[in-house]
Design an enzyme around this catalytic site. Structure first.
Site, PDB file in Angstrom:
ATOM      1  N   ASP A 312       0.850  -1.118  -0.005  1.00 39.31           N
ATOM      2  CA  ASP A 312       0.082  -0.011   0.102  1.00 39.31           C
ATOM      3  C   ASP A 312       0.849   1.132  -0.180  1.00 39.31           C
ATOM      4  O   ASP A 312       2.060   1.188   0.610  1.00 39.31           O
ATOM      5  CB  ASP A 312      -0.780   0.174   1.085  1.00 39.31           C
ATOM      6  N   GLU A 313       0.212   2.431  -0.568  1.00 44.53           N
ATOM      7  CA  GLU A 313       0.905   3.606  -0.538  1.00 44.53           C
ATOM      8  C   GLU A 313       2.249   3.902  -0.726  1.00 44.53           C
ATOM      9  O   GLU A 313       3.002   4.643  -0.033  1.00 44.53           O
ATOM     10  CB  GLU A 313       0.459   4.185   1.159  1.00 44.53           C
ATOM     11  N   ALA A 314       2.744   3.167  -1.872  1.00 46.04           N
ATOM     12  CA  ALA A 314       4.165   3.223  -2.161  1.00 46.04           C
ATOM     13  C   ALA A 314       4.079   4.444  -3.221  1.00 46.04           C
ATOM     14  O   ALA A 314       4.376   4.451  -4.285  1.00 46.04           O
ATOM     15  CB  ALA A 314       4.637   1.992  -2.899  1.00 46.04           C
TER      16      ALA A 314
END
Ligand code: TNX
Length: 495
Positions: A312-314
């Site tokens: 997530d959220e890279a």
């Protein structure tokens, strides 16, 4: 006699009341196969009744493994008549779920930690039950604030009572690394030494983790460990600087955050609550040697079939780098014999059939394009505006985040997991407790009660939610929490 009103959560598939009642007395014995279900029930009854409740043949409470596979792995039938209790299932797991039903049929004092006067009477009923979804999880973030083994065991006690079957532990993130890895000792000697707000942090030794896994197994819960990658990795990079990418942080991260993340070219431990700024080096072979070693240890320590690799959220990773990274990380999970679980962003990567994606964006947002076709994949539904128990109940809640709005008790209950991503195969639901603002076991209780039982019911019970009817049942559970010594649950005005 004053018999407790029936207030089962999750609601069973079928319940018929029968005439009369059954009482547990000093003479009651328990007949059960060896395994967690019988052990759990015996210990529960002995603790609160003070009766000996011997285990052996000929008891008036009988737990038995029937040969009937049609009940499914967790299905069971529970029949209570004036002469006794008979619980049948195909597996010990099915018996264990049924024991939670019997427990809720007993007076609330059954939850007490010491012997109570009783009487210990239950209404006669016949319950036939099985879960709607096979994955019913709760996630605990032990990174943003660290919680010790005792607190995690308490969390297991609480979620098992509502028939959840998965404990997802978020073990790595920017603010800390919480599981000892033999081949990379600095992950904990350096990476575990702080947490959000600058506290001391902490970590599970491998022996601690084994204790959690064993305690979870005793409650028929599968532990799913998460090593979040390639983002959410500042603590790993602070421990092993060579894991950091070659790009300069200042190129992709604005001040003042950039200045906190790197000093003299070296990644620093981070104690804030921003997300989406860290990324492992995707182009170095050594990164994948690291992943292989670490995933190998996570896999060896976790008897369950799953490894959660985050994803997530890279937000500083280009789509090309993300795809390249996942193309090398995913096979490592498979090589260690595990099924991939990842947050929904990993739909952008090529995943083997049977992999699970955890959907977390709010139900109010359109479904992202990458999730339009989920053929071969299964979804775990954790939409933030329903299942994120770290969000505030309302504007007056003293702790909690609000990035996806507030999540009232009713809102976390009244939703349908199959209508968020139409057409997708739904493995189940999971409540998530992120801990940026949650610092104690009391805070955990405040956030999960009374919302967690609703998510559990969404995962277990047939579709069609009736808030008025459910809120009456939920209200009755407060007496159980009181009796269990859970003092800090949220006194919701909604109940
Ligand atoms: C989003 S959900 C995150 C977490 C935060 C959480 C706070 C997800 C996959 N990432 O890093 O802790 O929001 O609610």
């Amino acid at each position: 006699m004053n018999l407790p009103v029936i207030s089962l959560i999750p609601a069973p598939a079928s319940l018929t009341t029968l005439p009369g009642s059954f009482s547990i007395t000093p003479d009651t014995a328990l007949t059960a196969p060896a395994g967690p279900a019988g052990r759990f029930l015996g210990a529960l009854l002995r603790r609160a009744t003070g009766f000996p409740v011997p285990a052996g043949p000929g008891g008036s409470i009988v737990l038995a493994l029937s040969g009937d596979a049609s009940l499914g792995r967790e299905g069971h039938t529970l029949e209570i008549t004036p002469s006794g209790v008979r619980l049948l299932a195909h597996t010990d797991e099915g018996l264990f779920r049924g024991v939670q039903t019997l427990r809720q049929l007993l007076p609330a004092e059954i939850e007490a930690r010491s012997a109570q006067p009783g009487p210990w009477s239950v209404r006669c009923v016949r319950v036939e039950d099985r879960p709607r979804f096979e994955w019913r999880g709760a996630m605990l973030d032990v990174v943003r604030h660290f919680f010790d083994v005792a607190t995690v065991k308490g969390f297991i006690d609480r979620i098992a009572a509502y028939k959840l079957n998965v404990l997802h532990l978020h073990l790595t993130d920017d603010q800390g690394w919480r599981l000892e890895v033999g081949s990379r000792p600095r992950l904990t000697s350096v990476g575990a030494t702080t947490e959000v707000g600058g506290g001391a942090g902490g970590f599970f030794t491998q022996a601690d983790y084994a204790e959690i896994v064993a305690y979870a197994a005793e409650h028929h819960l599968t532990v799913v460990p998460e090593f979040d990658m390639p983002g959410h990795t500042q603590a790993a990079m602070a421990s092993y600087p060579e894991l950091a990418p070659s790009w300069a942080v200042s190129e992709r991260v604005a001040e003042p955050l950039a200045g906190l993340l790197v000093r003299d070219g070296v990644r620093q431990l981070y104690t804030g609550t921003e997300v989406g700024f860290s990324e492992l080096a995707v182009d170095k072979d050594s990164t994948y040697e690291f992943l292989d070693d670490v995933l190998g240890e996570f896999a060896a320590l976790s008897p369950g079939p799953y490894l959660h690799i985050g994803g997530d959220e890279a937000l500083r990773t280009t789509p090309e780098d993300y795809a390249r990274f996942m193309a090398r990380a995913v096979p490592l999970v498979i090589a260690h014999g595990k099924t991939v679980v990842a947050w929904q962003e990993a739909a952008a990567a090529v995943l083997p059939p049977g992999s699970l994606l955890q959907y977390w964006r709010p139900t109010t947002e359109p479904v992202p394009e990458i999730l339009r076709d989920t053929t071969g994949l299964r979804l775990i539904m954790s939409p933030a505006d329903r299942t994120y128990l770290d969000l505030k109940y309302d504007e007056t809640t003293p702790i909690g985040l609000t990035w996806a709005g507030t999540v009232g008790v009713r809102q976390s209950y009244e939703w349908e997991p199959t209508s968020v991503v139409p057409g997708a195969e739904i493995a189940g639901v999971e409540a998530a407790l992120w801990t940026e603002t949650i610092t104690s076991a009391d805070d955990i209780d405040f956030m999960i009660f009374p919302r967690l039982p609703g998510v559990a019911e969404v995962g277990w019970s047939a579709p069609g939610r009736d808030w008025a009817e459910y809120s009456r049942r939920l209200h009755a559970h407060q007496a159980r929490w009181d009796s269990a010594g859970i003092t800090s649950y949220h006194r919701s005005v909604e109940l």
